[in-house]
Design a protein around this motif. Structure first.
Motif, PDB file in Angstrom:
ATOM      1  N   PHE A   1      44.720  28.622  42.173  1.00 13.27           N
ATOM      2  CA  PHE A   1      45.925  29.431  41.965  1.00 13.27           C
ATOM      3  C   PHE A   1      47.177  28.567  41.926  1.00 13.27           C
ATOM      4  O   PHE A   1      48.220  28.984  41.460  1.00 13.27           O
TER       5      PHE A   1
ATOM      6  N   ALA B   1      41.453  29.354  37.768  1.00 15.81           N
ATOM      7  CA  ALA B   1      40.830  30.025  38.915  1.00 15.81           C
ATOM      8  C   ALA B   1      39.623  30.869  38.510  1.00 15.81           C
ATOM      9  O   ALA B   1      38.590  30.838  39.175  1.00 15.81           O
ATOM     10  N   GLU B   2      39.751  31.604  37.397  1.00 15.36           N
ATOM     11  CA  GLU B   2      38.669  32.536  37.054  1.00 15.36           C
ATOM     12  C   GLU B   2      37.394  31.814  36.648  1.00 15.36           C
ATOM     13  O   GLU B   2      36.310  32.383  36.668  1.00 15.36           O
TER      14      GLU B   2
ATOM     15  N   PHE C   1      41.589  37.012  51.220  1.00 12.37           N
ATOM     16  CA  PHE C   1      43.025  36.827  51.380  1.00 12.37           C
ATOM     17  C   PHE C   1      43.510  37.393  52.704  1.00 12.37           C
ATOM     18  O   PHE C   1      42.891  38.287  53.279  1.00 12.37           O
TER      19      PHE C   1
ATOM     20  N   PHE D   1      40.947  46.052  45.999  1.00 13.16           N
ATOM     21  CA  PHE D   1      41.455  46.869  44.900  1.00 13.16           C
ATOM     22  C   PHE D   1      41.626  48.295  45.429  1.00 13.16           C
ATOM     23  O   PHE D   1      40.642  48.969  45.740  1.00 13.16           O
TER      24      PHE D   1
ATOM     25  N   PHE E   1      32.679  44.409  41.729  1.00 13.56           N
ATOM     26  CA  PHE E   1      33.611  43.838  40.741  1.00 13.56           C
ATOM     27  C   PHE E   1      33.219  42.443  40.236  1.00 13.56           C
ATOM     28  O   PHE E   1      33.092  42.235  39.025  1.00 13.56           O
TER      29      PHE E   1
ATOM     30  N   VAL F   1      32.101  41.561  36.321  1.00 16.69           N
ATOM     31  CA  VAL F   1      32.777  40.529  35.551  1.00 16.69           C
ATOM     32  C   VAL F   1      31.753  39.555  34.971  1.00 16.69           C
ATOM     33  O   VAL F   1      31.891  39.085  33.848  1.00 16.69           O
ATOM     34  N   ARG F   2      30.701  39.297  35.739  1.00 19.97           N
ATOM     35  CA  ARG F   2      29.663  38.361  35.299  1.00 19.97           C
ATOM     36  C   ARG F   2      28.599  39.025  34.451  1.00 19.97           C
ATOM     37  O   ARG F   2      27.554  38.441  34.184  1.00 19.97           O
TER      38      ARG F   2
ATOM     39  N   PHE G   1      28.618  37.342  44.846  1.00 24.24           N
ATOM     40  CA  PHE G   1      28.190  36.595  43.651  1.00 24.24           C
ATOM     41  C   PHE G   1      27.731  35.189  44.011  1.00 24.24           C
ATOM     42  O   PHE G   1      27.603  34.332  43.146  1.00 24.24           O
TER      43      PHE G   1
ATOM     44  N   LEU H   1      45.609  38.062  42.082  1.00 30.03           N
ATOM     45  CA  LEU H   1      44.995  36.748  42.320  1.00 30.03           C
ATOM     46  C   LEU H   1      43.532  36.917  42.697  1.00 30.03           C
ATOM     47  O   LEU H   1      42.658  36.186  42.226  1.00 30.03           O
ATOM     48  N   ALA H   2      43.276  37.922  43.570  1.00 29.90           N
ATOM     49  CA  ALA H   2      41.903  38.163  44.011  1.00 29.90           C
ATOM     50  C   ALA H   2      41.006  38.433  42.803  1.00 29.90           C
ATOM     51  O   ALA H   2      39.915  37.871  42.701  1.00 29.90           O
ATOM     52  N   ALA H   3      41.485  39.256  41.881  1.00 28.55           N
ATOM     53  CA  ALA H   3      40.674  39.585  40.707  1.00 28.55           C
ATOM     54  C   ALA H   3      40.354  38.321  39.915  1.00 28.55           C
ATOM     55  O   ALA H   3      39.211  38.089  39.521  1.00 28.55           O
ATOM     56  N   ARG H   4      41.369  37.492  39.703  1.00 29.16           N
ATOM     57  CA  ARG H   4      41.129  36.255  38.948  1.00 29.16           C
ATOM     58  C   ARG H   4      40.191  35.333  39.709  1.00 29.16           C
ATOM     59  O   ARG H   4      39.284  34.740  39.130  1.00 29.16           O
ATOM     60  N   GLY H   5      40.412  35.236  41.017  1.00 32.08           N
ATOM     61  CA  GLY H   5      39.556  34.386  41.840  1.00 32.08           C
ATOM     62  C   GLY H   5      38.105  34.836  41.805  1.00 32.08           C
ATOM     63  O   GLY H   5      37.193  34.025  41.956  1.00 32.08           O
ATOM     64  N   LEU H   6      37.897  36.118  41.591  1.00 27.93           N
ATOM     65  CA  LEU H   6      36.519  36.627  41.542  1.00 27.93           C
ATOM     66  C   LEU H   6      35.914  36.462  40.156  1.00 27.93           C
ATOM     67  O   LEU H   6      34.795  36.893  39.907  1.00 27.93           O
ATOM     68  N   GLY H   7      36.670  35.853  39.244  1.00 26.86           N
ATOM     69  CA  GLY H   7      36.112  35.509  37.947  1.00 26.86           C
ATOM     70  C   GLY H   7      36.610  36.352  36.784  1.00 26.86           C
ATOM     71  O   GLY H   7      36.152  36.205  35.658  1.00 26.86           O
TER      72      GLY H   7
END
Lengths: 364, 277
Positions: A58, A78-79, A87, A93, A104, A108-109, A156, B178-184
């Motif tokens: 980040f 980061a992604e 955090f 969410f 989630f 995403v994967r 994951f 940030l959390a969402a991005r960090g999770l991929g």
């Protein structure tokens, strides 16, 4: 961090970060071993969180390179790093149920629905959230939200789990419970954990190694007992717990370390040859000192007067003044403290030679 | 703490003149309008019956609802994009967005309507330009129809749609993104699956405000619709000042006020008034 199910090994090489004229992190070189539980410890503004954000991707370091399993990931977004991250305040969410939050990273994967269902179910079981699957984060207690955050970050199978002061919002009893749970998760998953905190007791209790930061600099890294018993400098010594500091004069080499004069009495201490240099500061933890009617010849000891005490339940913290006016605190059994205070006269403070060490200034 | 009793008394005193003005200049006369709707030309519910049976009134109602719905969708969508830039863009982008949002506020609604006529008419800028580059041979009918009305109203209403959205976007916890991005999750995916759902209250507030405003538009449809796209407010005006059919005009007004009141009640269940400015 790219191979799921396998703990990552991370190398930070000369990492620095400036925000304008503020130097948040300075020349940090640190190896994080596969499957280790490393705690980054320091006061706020010490650079520990900046380093965690750099690990997560980040924050982009101003200089230095970062490697994961040998691959340079400094410029990887980061992604694509996909480190699991918990955090401060959890960052769940708010519009998704417990189940959807945990699913989630799998969605995403592009995992199949069947696999997602299976793994989310396992994770919910593992963190003890059975029966809460359909609830929204706002309907959960702080401890439960914490569990969702952990589950979401671990589902994951990331190579490394990054935790940013995850327990700061919890009350003390829940904190202890969650710490134990995190330790168990670390053992079960075998993943590398990097944990940020400003709470030294938490750091000592949880970690396989502790890295202590101040003003953007890494001051010392080592096992909890190493950094506690042999702090590299005064800042580390004081940050990790209470410590007594006594001036010693004329320090010179002796059997098993060094000898010198403390309040006009010869004392022995363990130290490395390069630390011996005339006058110095001798540091001893309060729980390593005891109260005695007198000190035998050849035993480390100084005379002092008890001036006050704080009852702590299991023990009493006793405040004393030495003949030359140094303030000393010892942690002793309650009846010993009461006896020392009732006498109102001088007692002797003694300590084993191996518990005293010379302390360089610095780190402040 | 929400403020002490004396604070609240003070606030109530400060608001009293405004409240008094609203009662005298708006609520009181409106009671007269309600009375007309039941008494003119003859006492009874006849005007409300006519309102249901009159095909012209019905078609105006339906047109108003349709235009309001289209304007709402277009305004909120455009406002969303502008607000993202305004709240989350670079410093330069923020200034530009703020300029675009605030400048329309300083220009009267009449001026803006005529400005759009100048742009959209058969011999206006857009048609002339499209013809000169050979893109079209005959001028497009862009004004004196529903299209023109929608364009003019959307332009007017976008700033109003921006504020509830900005409020929702500003209160969003950055760490969740940030959390969402960090999770991929990619930026695009994070936007659609996390950012947009988390600004839901802003979207609802924004849509309701635009919709409610749209129902009462008078000047913009009168000028850009050119008499062919009459909306409710214009119909009321025609009934009262030109027909004159005061009873029916009053009945339409009463129905409109009740409908808008219901929508406002719905609005305030979703958003706090503080979020709208």
């Amino acid at each position: 961090m790219q191979q799921p199910g396998r703990a990552a090994e991370i190398k930070a090489n000369g990492i620095g970060k400036s925000f304008g004229s503020f130097r948040a992190l300075d020349d940090l070189t640190l190896d994080i071993g596969r499957g280790e539980f490393l705690t980054l410890l320091g006061p706020s503004g010490s650079g520990k969180t900046t380093f965690l954000m750099i690990l997560a991707g980040f924050v982009q370091p101003s200089e230095g390179r970062l490697f994961s399993d040998g691959a340079d990931i400094t410029d990887r977004p980061a992604e694509q790093r996909a480190a699991g991250m918990v955090f401060q305040g959890y960052a769940l969410f708010p519009h998704m149920s417990v189940e959807q939050n945990i699913a989630f990273p799998l969605k995403v994967r592009k995992k199949t629905a069947a696999e997602i269902k299976l793994r989310v179910g396992e994770m919910i079981e593992r963190v003890g959230l059975r029966g809460h699957e359909k609830k929204l984060p706002a309907q959960l207690s702080g401890g439960q939200q914490q569990r969702v955050a952990l589950a979401r970050a671990l589902v994951f199978e990331p190579g490394v789990l990054l935790l940013d002061e995850p327990f700061s919002a919890l009350d003390k009893s829940l904190r202890g419970q969650m710490q134990a749970e995190m330790k168990r998760l670390h053992q079960e998953t075998g993943t590398t954990f990097v944990f940020v905190t400003h709470d030294q007791s938490e750091a000592l209790a949880l970690s396989s190694r502790v890295a202590i930061f101040n003003h953007g600099k890494l001051l010392q890294v080592g096992r909890p007992d190493e950094v506690y018993d042999r702090p590299a400098n005064r800042f580390v010594a004081e940050f990790l717990g209470e410590i007594n500091m006594l001036p010693v004069k004329g320090v010179r080499p002796a059997d098993n370390g060094a000898t010198g004069l403390c309040e006009d009495r010869a004392v022995n201490m363990r130290c490395k040859a390069e630390e011996i240099k005339g006058d110095a500061i001798l540091a001893i933890r309060p729980e390593h000192m005891s109260i005695a009617p007198e000190a035998a010849a050849g035993e480390n000891g100084i005379a002092a007067t008890a001036i006050g005490s704080t009852y702590l339940g299991a023990a009493t913290k006793l405040d004393l003044t030495t003949r030359q006016g140094a303030k000393v605190t010892v942690s002793v059994p309650n009846e010993v403290a009461a006896a020392a205070l009732s006498k109102g006269n001088s007692v002797w403070l003694t300590w084993p030679a191996e518990k005293g060490f010379l302390l360089p200034e610095g780190g402040q | 703490m929400r403020g002490t009793l004396s604070d609240r008394t003070g606030a109530a005193l400060l608001m009293a003149p405004l409240l008094l003005f609203l009662v005298l200049a708006y609520a009181w006369p409106f009671l007269g309008v309600v009375k007309w709707s039941f008494t003119l030309p003859t006492p009874g519910l006849g005007q409300y019956g006519a309102l249901v049976s009159d095909p012209l009134v019905q078609s105006v109602f339906i047109r108003t609802l349709r235009i309001a719905a289209i304007v709402t969708v277009v305004s909120v969508t455009a406002a969303y994009a502008i607000t993202v830039v305004w709240v989350r863009g670079s410093p330069v982008q923020r200034v530009l967005a703020e300029f675009c949002i605030l400048v329309p506020f300083w220009i009267s609604v009449l001026t803006r309507a005529f400005g759009w006529v100048a742009l959209l008419s058969n011999r206006g800028l857009i048609n002339t330009w499209l013809q000169s580059i050979g893109f079209i041979s005959e001028p497009l009918t862009l004004v004196r129809n529903e299209f023109g009305v929608v364009v003019g109203m959307t332009h007017f209403l976008i700033p109003f749609a921006v504020f509830p959205l900005a409020s929702a976007m500003r209160s969003l916890d950055e760490r969740v993104l940030l959390a969402a991005r960090g999770l991929g999750s990619s930026r695009m995916r994070t936007f659609w699956t996390v950012f947009v759902p988390m600004t839901r209250s802003g979207i609802i507030g924004s849509a309701l405000i635009v919709f409610v405003f749209s129902l009462g538009f008078f000047v913009t449809p009168a000028i850009l619709g050119g008499g062919r796209s009459v909306m409710i407010a214009e119909l009321i005006y025609l009934r009262i000042f030109q027909s004159p059919d005061w009873g029916l005009g009053a009945a339409i007004s009463v129905v409109l006020v009740i409908f808008v009141g219901a929508l406002m009640a719905l609005l305030f269940r979703h958003v706090r008034p503080r979020q709208l400015v």
